[in-house]
Every structure is written in structure tokens, then in C-alpha cells.
Design a protein around this motif. Sequence first.
Motif, PDB file in Angstrom:
ATOM      1  N   MET A 160       0.892  -1.093  -0.007  1.00 48.44           N
ATOM      2  CA  MET A 160       0.006  -0.065   0.042  1.00 48.44           C
ATOM      3  C   MET A 160       0.797   1.028   0.037  1.00 48.44           C
ATOM      4  SD  MET A 160      -2.612   1.345   2.708  1.00 48.44           S
ATOM      5  CE  MET A 160      -3.975  -0.067   2.429  1.00 48.44           C
ATOM      6  N   LEU A 161       0.570   2.233  -0.747  1.00 49.70           N
ATOM      7  CA  LEU A 161       1.193   3.551  -0.981  1.00 49.70           C
ATOM      8  C   LEU A 161       0.670   4.531   0.317  1.00 49.70           C
ATOM      9  CD1 LEU A 161       1.559   4.184  -4.796  1.00 49.70           C
ATOM     10  CD2 LEU A 161       3.398   3.603  -3.149  1.00 49.70           C
ATOM     11  N   ARG A 162       1.450   5.150   0.871  1.00 51.84           N
ATOM     12  CA  ARG A 162       0.966   6.039   1.965  1.00 51.84           C
ATOM     13  C   ARG A 162       1.356   7.445   1.765  1.00 51.84           C
ATOM     14  NH1 ARG A 162      -0.126   3.606   7.494  1.00 51.84           N
ATOM     15  NH2 ARG A 162       0.109   5.942   7.769  1.00 51.84           N
ATOM     16  N   PHE A 163       0.606   8.248   1.679  1.00 58.05           N
ATOM     17  CA  PHE A 163       0.975   9.681   1.700  1.00 58.05           C
ATOM     18  C   PHE A 163       0.348  10.605   2.689  1.00 58.05           C
ATOM     19  CE2 PHE A 163       0.808   7.811  -2.763  1.00 58.05           C
ATOM     20  CZ  PHE A 163       2.103   8.258  -3.162  1.00 58.05           C
ATOM     21  N   LEU A 164       1.212  11.750   2.966  1.00 60.61           N
ATOM     22  CA  LEU A 164       0.554  12.733   3.769  1.00 60.61           C
ATOM     23  C   LEU A 164       0.373  13.931   3.153  1.00 60.61           C
ATOM     24  CD1 LEU A 164       0.052  13.499   6.921  1.00 60.61           C
ATOM     25  CD2 LEU A 164       2.475  14.504   6.959  1.00 60.61           C
ATOM     26  N   ALA A 165      -0.918  14.576   3.044  1.00 61.19           N
ATOM     27  CA  ALA A 165      -1.255  15.801   2.293  1.00 61.19           C
ATOM     28  C   ALA A 165      -1.182  17.056   2.880  1.00 61.19           C
ATOM     29  CB  ALA A 165      -2.658  15.672   1.677  1.00 61.19           C
ATOM     30  N   ASP A 166      -0.594  17.901   2.639  1.00 64.97           N
ATOM     31  CA  ASP A 166      -0.522  19.335   3.276  1.00 64.97           C
ATOM     32  C   ASP A 166      -1.824  19.904   3.487  1.00 64.97           C
ATOM     33  OD1 ASP A 166      -0.119  22.455   2.719  1.00 64.97           O
ATOM     34  OD2 ASP A 166       1.534  21.647   3.937  1.00 64.97           O
ATOM     35  N   GLU A 167      -1.973  20.821   4.357  1.00 67.39           N
ATOM     36  CA  GLU A 167      -3.257  21.407   4.712  1.00 67.39           C
ATOM     37  C   GLU A 167      -3.708  22.222   3.520  1.00 67.39           C
ATOM     38  OE1 GLU A 167      -3.400  24.690   7.728  1.00 67.39           O
ATOM     39  OE2 GLU A 167      -1.013  24.189   7.693  1.00 67.39           O
ATOM     40  N   ASN A 168      -2.857  22.752   2.686  1.00 64.07           N
ATOM     41  CA  ASN A 168      -3.314  23.500   1.491  1.00 64.07           C
ATOM     42  C   ASN A 168      -3.609  22.551   0.141  1.00 64.07           C
ATOM     43  OD1 ASN A 168      -3.067  25.831   3.090  1.00 64.07           O
ATOM     44  ND2 ASN A 168      -1.045  25.786   2.615  1.00 64.07           N
ATOM     45  N   PHE A 169      -3.450  21.248   0.132  1.00 67.57           N
ATOM     46  CA  PHE A 169      -3.725  20.468  -0.921  1.00 67.57           C
ATOM     47  C   PHE A 169      -5.159  20.275  -1.378  1.00 67.57           C
ATOM     48  CE2 PHE A 169      -3.699  16.320  -3.399  1.00 67.57           C
ATOM     49  CZ  PHE A 169      -2.515  16.711  -4.198  1.00 67.57           C
ATOM     50  N   ASN A 170      -5.584  20.270  -2.333  1.00 70.35           N
ATOM     51  CA  ASN A 170      -6.734  20.211  -3.060  1.00 70.35           C
ATOM     52  C   ASN A 170      -7.586  18.834  -2.528  1.00 70.35           C
ATOM     53  OD1 ASN A 170      -9.303  20.049  -4.430  1.00 70.35           O
ATOM     54  ND2 ASN A 170      -8.368  21.483  -5.924  1.00 70.35           N
ATOM     55  N   ASN A 171      -8.558  18.978  -1.676  1.00 70.45           N
ATOM     56  CA  ASN A 171      -9.224  17.869  -1.297  1.00 70.45           C
ATOM     57  C   ASN A 171     -10.004  17.172  -2.267  1.00 70.45           C
ATOM     58  OD1 ASN A 171      -8.672  17.636   1.408  1.00 70.45           O
ATOM     59  ND2 ASN A 171      -9.853  19.342   1.970  1.00 70.45           N
TER      60      ASN A 171
ATOM     61  N   ARG B 170     -10.095  13.101  -3.169  1.00 71.37           N
ATOM     62  CA  ARG B 170     -11.161  12.520  -3.311  1.00 71.37           C
ATOM     63  C   ARG B 170     -11.059  11.354  -4.441  1.00 71.37           C
ATOM     64  NH1 ARG B 170     -13.528  16.664  -0.581  1.00 71.37           N
ATOM     65  NH2 ARG B 170     -14.162  17.621  -2.404  1.00 71.37           N
ATOM     66  N   GLY B 171     -10.627  12.166  -5.935  1.00 72.56           N
ATOM     67  CA  GLY B 171     -10.253  11.702  -7.040  1.00 72.56           C
ATOM     68  C   GLY B 171      -9.545  10.541  -6.823  1.00 72.56           C
ATOM     69  N   VAL B 172      -8.418  10.861  -6.400  1.00 73.26           N
ATOM     70  CA  VAL B 172      -7.182   9.705  -6.445  1.00 73.26           C
ATOM     71  C   VAL B 172      -7.873   8.445  -5.601  1.00 73.26           C
ATOM     72  CG1 VAL B 172      -4.889   9.028  -5.400  1.00 73.26           C
ATOM     73  CG2 VAL B 172      -5.278  11.268  -6.494  1.00 73.26           C
ATOM     74  N   LEU B 173      -8.267   8.676  -4.344  1.00 73.10           N
ATOM     75  CA  LEU B 173      -9.153   7.562  -3.700  1.00 73.10           C
ATOM     76  C   LEU B 173      -9.986   6.906  -4.417  1.00 73.10           C
ATOM     77  CD1 LEU B 173      -9.023   9.229  -0.122  1.00 73.10           C
ATOM     78  CD2 LEU B 173      -7.353   7.263  -1.121  1.00 73.10           C
ATOM     79  N   ARG B 174     -10.729   7.503  -5.252  1.00 73.95           N
ATOM     80  CA  ARG B 174     -11.869   6.772  -5.872  1.00 73.95           C
ATOM     81  C   ARG B 174     -11.263   5.901  -7.050  1.00 73.95           C
ATOM     82  NH1 ARG B 174     -15.187  11.321  -5.996  1.00 73.95           N
ATOM     83  NH2 ARG B 174     -14.087  12.312  -7.567  1.00 73.95           N
ATOM     84  N   ARG B 175     -10.221   6.439  -7.555  1.00 74.18           N
ATOM     85  CA  ARG B 175      -9.537   5.816  -8.681  1.00 74.18           C
ATOM     86  C   ARG B 175      -8.680   4.376  -8.098  1.00 74.18           C
ATOM     87  NH1 ARG B 175      -9.391   6.687 -14.155  1.00 74.18           N
ATOM     88  NH2 ARG B 175     -10.497   9.062 -14.450  1.00 74.18           N
ATOM     89  N   ASN B 176      -7.995   4.572  -6.650  1.00 75.88           N
ATOM     90  CA  ASN B 176      -7.191   3.463  -6.179  1.00 75.88           C
ATOM     91  C   ASN B 176      -7.414   3.580  -4.763  1.00 75.88           C
ATOM     92  OD1 ASN B 176      -5.189   1.827  -5.640  1.00 75.88           O
ATOM     93  ND2 ASN B 176      -3.795   2.582  -6.891  1.00 75.88           N
ATOM     94  N   SER B 177      -8.152   2.650  -4.464  1.00 74.67           N
ATOM     95  CA  SER B 177      -8.441   2.556  -2.949  1.00 74.67           C
ATOM     96  C   SER B 177      -7.225   1.830  -2.181  1.00 74.67           C
ATOM     97  CB  SER B 177      -9.609   1.634  -2.686  1.00 74.67           C
ATOM     98  OG  SER B 177      -9.401   0.361  -3.093  1.00 74.67           O
TER      99      SER B 177
END
Length: 56
Positions: free
Chosen positions: A1-12, A16-23
Motif C-alpha cells: 500500500m502506498l501512503r501519503f501525507l497531504a499538506d493542509e493546503n492540498f486540494n481535497n 477524493r479523486g485519487v482515492l476513487r481511482r485507487n483505494s
Amino acid sequence: MLRFLADENFNNQIIRGVLRRNSNIDIVRVQDVGLTEADAPTIRMGSAKQACSANS
């Protein structure tokens, strides 16, 4: 599994789109781990601690 930490200014919408494409991708937002408004070194340290605890 790939893990990422998104900055508070990253576009939500992108998250959501990335997670829809690859859970199999785990994206944690800075806001969700209590690092909102933290400086970059603190965020990196928090990310490293999360990675270490996930591998235990």
C-alpha cells in the motif's frame, strides 16, 4: 500500500479523486493528525513517526 501525507493546503477534490481511482492508496491529511499550521520540519517528523508506527 502506498501512503501519503497531504499538506493542509492540498486540494481535497484531488484527494477524493485519487482515492476513487485507487483505494490501495492511503492519504492522511495534516488536519486529521493534528498538525494543522505546523512548520515543515514538524510535519516531516510527524510523518516519519506515522510511518514507523505503521511498520511495527
